[in-house]
Enzyme design. Structure first.
Site, mmCIF file in Angstrom:
data_model
loop_
_atom_site.group_PDB
_atom_site.id
_atom_site.type_symbol
_atom_site.label_atom_id
_atom_site.label_comp_id
_atom_site.label_asym_id
_atom_site.label_seq_id
_atom_site.Cartn_x
_atom_site.Cartn_y
_atom_site.Cartn_z
ATOM 1 N N TRP A 75 31.995 57.735 33.094
ATOM 2 C CA TRP A 75 30.657 58.259 32.780
ATOM 3 C C TRP A 75 29.784 58.416 34.021
ATOM 4 O O TRP A 75 28.669 58.920 33.932
ATOM 5 C CB TRP A 75 29.966 57.359 31.760
ATOM 6 C CG TRP A 75 30.073 55.895 32.061
ATOM 7 C CD1 TRP A 75 29.239 55.151 32.849
ATOM 8 C CD2 TRP A 75 31.075 54.995 31.592
ATOM 9 N NE1 TRP A 75 29.668 53.851 32.907
ATOM 10 C CE2 TRP A 75 30.795 53.721 32.129
ATOM 11 C CE3 TRP A 75 32.181 55.140 30.753
ATOM 12 C CZ2 TRP A 75 31.578 52.599 31.871
ATOM 13 C CZ3 TRP A 75 32.965 54.018 30.495
ATOM 14 C CH2 TRP A 75 32.660 52.775 31.047
ATOM 15 N N CYS B 188 27.690 34.373 45.575
ATOM 16 C CA CYS B 188 26.530 34.549 46.456
ATOM 17 C C CYS B 188 26.898 35.061 47.846
ATOM 18 O O CYS B 188 26.151 35.837 48.445
ATOM 19 C CB CYS B 188 25.759 33.233 46.576
ATOM 20 S SG CYS B 188 24.986 32.703 45.025
ATOM 21 N N CYS C 168 17.275 35.577 48.531
ATOM 22 C CA CYS C 168 17.318 35.197 47.116
ATOM 23 C C CYS C 168 16.659 33.829 46.941
ATOM 24 O O CYS C 168 17.118 32.820 47.480
ATOM 25 C CB CYS C 168 18.755 35.144 46.607
ATOM 26 S SG CYS C 168 18.894 34.542 44.914
ATOM 27 N N GLY D 227 33.257 47.069 17.240
ATOM 28 C CA GLY D 227 32.296 46.247 16.518
ATOM 29 C C GLY D 227 30.898 46.839 16.544
ATOM 30 O O GLY D 227 30.668 47.916 17.091
ATOM 31 N N TYR D 228 29.962 46.125 15.924
ATOM 32 C CA TYR D 228 28.570 46.579 15.856
ATOM 33 C C TYR D 228 28.512 48.051 15.405
ATOM 34 O O TYR D 228 28.014 48.925 16.104
ATOM 35 C CB TYR D 228 27.878 46.406 17.207
ATOM 36 C CG TYR D 228 27.847 44.981 17.685
ATOM 37 C CD1 TYR D 228 26.846 44.108 17.260
ATOM 38 C CD2 TYR D 228 28.827 44.491 18.537
ATOM 39 C CE1 TYR D 228 26.816 42.789 17.685
ATOM 40 C CE2 TYR D 228 28.805 43.160 18.964
ATOM 41 C CZ TYR D 228 27.803 42.324 18.532
ATOM 42 O OH TYR D 228 27.771 41.024 18.950
ATOM 43 N N CYS E 242 26.905 38.773 48.052
ATOM 44 C CA CYS E 242 25.724 39.445 47.481
ATOM 45 C C CYS E 242 24.934 40.160 48.573
ATOM 46 O O CYS E 242 24.610 39.549 49.605
ATOM 47 C CB CYS E 242 24.840 38.422 46.772
ATOM 48 S SG CYS E 242 23.316 39.145 46.105
ATOM 49 N N TYR F 240 15.985 49.757 26.631
ATOM 50 C CA TYR F 240 17.078 49.760 27.616
ATOM 51 C C TYR F 240 17.816 51.095 27.620
ATOM 52 O O TYR F 240 18.023 51.705 28.677
ATOM 53 C CB TYR F 240 18.071 48.627 27.349
ATOM 54 C CG TYR F 240 19.316 48.800 28.188
ATOM 55 C CD1 TYR F 240 19.294 48.485 29.546
ATOM 56 C CD2 TYR F 240 20.480 49.352 27.657
ATOM 57 C CE1 TYR F 240 20.395 48.703 30.351
ATOM 58 C CE2 TYR F 240 21.582 49.571 28.442
ATOM 59 C CZ TYR F 240 21.548 49.248 29.790
ATOM 60 O OH TYR F 240 22.637 49.484 30.570
ATOM 61 N N GLU G 170 26.382 54.056 27.398
ATOM 62 C CA GLU G 170 25.419 52.959 27.333
ATOM 63 C C GLU G 170 25.421 52.288 25.964
ATOM 64 O O GLU G 170 25.281 51.065 25.862
ATOM 65 C CB GLU G 170 24.020 53.459 27.692
ATOM 66 C CG GLU G 170 23.841 53.836 29.150
ATOM 67 C CD GLU G 170 24.104 52.679 30.109
ATOM 68 O OE1 GLU G 170 23.963 51.513 29.701
ATOM 69 O OE2 GLU G 170 24.450 52.945 31.269
ATOM 70 N N ASP H 223 18.639 44.996 31.006
ATOM 71 C CA ASP H 223 19.534 44.310 30.077
ATOM 72 C C ASP H 223 19.759 42.891 30.580
ATOM 73 O O ASP H 223 19.075 42.413 31.494
ATOM 74 C CB ASP H 223 20.849 45.072 29.923
ATOM 75 C CG ASP H 223 21.673 45.117 31.215
ATOM 76 O OD1 ASP H 223 21.182 44.622 32.266
ATOM 77 O OD2 ASP H 223 22.798 45.635 31.180
#
Length: 382
Positions: A27, A202, A211, A84-85, A205, A123, A40, A141
């Site tokens: 996508w 971390c 952070c 699902g959902y 990152c 969202y 999404e 989200d």
């Protein structure tokens, strides 16, 4: 570091990191708002690796919004089977029909318009507007809230509406001019791949240096999230009705009601019972045991003019919805003699059907029943 500089550092470093390291996902290969919208919706509460084959099948079967709008709902649910959902699939199709009718088949590019579509929350609206149209709208989200909680040391409960509002405001402030789509996807990507719920990576990152959670040693304590109420347990008994005569090798299924949980999907006939099975915590350890509460199932099916005779305990199954946990015993049954079809056939209630392994593909089943039926037909060698 000054707050504004901290925000600028975050935005610049995250954007550069995403553009260099982003995953090649189907996508992401175009700015097609319809495809982005589908992805999404599918990605909500579902892993990327799981979604990819579903996305391919769905867009091949419904390559345009017109194709999805005109499709029978049962075809849409069948392609959604396993994700699902199912309300997400119904809402997506309903919203696409709205776009066809109200917007000439073009996904709206304003927050006001897209937010009126069925099932489109903040969202999804932010994700489609920013990724497809590069509009500076936040898409917040769970991944995004986790990243922002840690980087900015936000200790408010992310389950609160007020905290989500704070996060959305902050996320919008961070969007670099002209790069909304890449930035929002970068935030999602960082949360999914690096700033993970447990044991965050971390050292890899891109924004580790400033952070606040890492500096305070709180990276694994954030975000603060009040535990959700556990799903309510429900005990259920299901009838695996085995066909005979012209229905030999088939199983009886029924369609769920038009509204409510799993609306219009197909299932094994089943009933809720108000207690555990056979006086024990679970009866599935005793292969030949039939729960004493099977009389409840018999009575409920009799009200639908379906007479069954329990033959043997078959299996135990479980399924968790967002608010309910089904603890289900499955009992293999035969039809009562008066229900056995003759050569002339037998009139069944319209919401009941016989299926075999081949004809299962015509019906959309919730996962729990799909697993039971697949196991049964595999064991029958059909």
């Amino acid at each position: 570091m000054d707050t504004n500089l901290k925000k600028q550092y975050f935005s610049e470093e995250l954007l550069a990191w995403y553009r260099k390291h982003r995953r090649d996902l189907p996508w992401r290969r175009s700015k097609n708002p319809y495809h982005i919208w589908i992805s999404e919706v599918m990605l909500q509460q579902t892993r990327v690796d799981t979604v990819i084959p579903y996305f391919h099948r769905f867009t091949e079967r419904f390559p345009t919004m017109e194709a999805l709008a005109n499709a029978p709902e049962e075809d849409v649910l069948k392609l959604w089977e396993g994700l699902g959902y199912y309300s997400r699939a119904r809402n997506l199709q309903g919203a696409v029909r709205e776009v066809q009718e109200r917007y000439g088949g073009v996904v709206p590019d304003t927050l006001k318009e897209i937010s009126t579509l069925k099932g489109v929350g903040p969202y999804t609206a932010g994700a489609v507007l920013s990724i497809a149209y590069n509009k500076p709208e936040p898409a917040v989200d769970g991944n995004v809230m986790r990243v922002l909680s840690r980087y900015f040391l936000i200790e408010e409960d992310i389950m609160k509406v007020s905290t989500r509002g704070l996060m959305e405001k902050l996320a919008k402030e961070l969007i670099p001019e002209g790069a909304a789509g890449d930035f929002n996807q970068g935030l999602m990507e960082l949360g999914a791949m690096v700033c993970t719920p447990r044991s965050p990576h971390c050292l890899t990152c891109p924004v580790m240096e400033h952070c606040s959670a890492r500096e305070a040693g709180m990276e694994e304590e954030l975000p603060v999230k009040k535990k959700a109420k556990p799903p309510r347990p429900e005990y259920r008994l299901a009838a695996l009705v085995e066909g005979t005569g012209p229905n030999k090798g088939q199983v009886l299924i029924r369609q769920r009601p038009q509204e409510g949980l799993l609306a219009r999907m197909w299932e094994l006939p089943h009933a809720e019972v108000p207690f555990a099975y056979s006086g024990s915590e679970k009866a599935h350890h005793a292969i030949d045991s039939i729960p004493a509460s099977v009389s409840i199932l018999i009575d409920q099916l009799a009200e639908e003019t379906i007479g069954i005779h329990p033959e043997r305990w078959y299996m135990h199954a479980e399924h968790t919805f967002s608010h309910i946990h089904w603890d289900m015993q499955v009992v293999a049954c035969s039809l009562e003699p008066m229900m056995v079809p003759s050569s002339a056939g037998m009139l069944m209630p319209s919401h009941y059907q016989w299926v075999d392994r081949d004809s299962m593909g015509q019906y959309a089943f919730p996962n729990v029943f799909l697993k039971i039926l697949n196991r049964y037909f595999a064991e029958q060698g059909s």
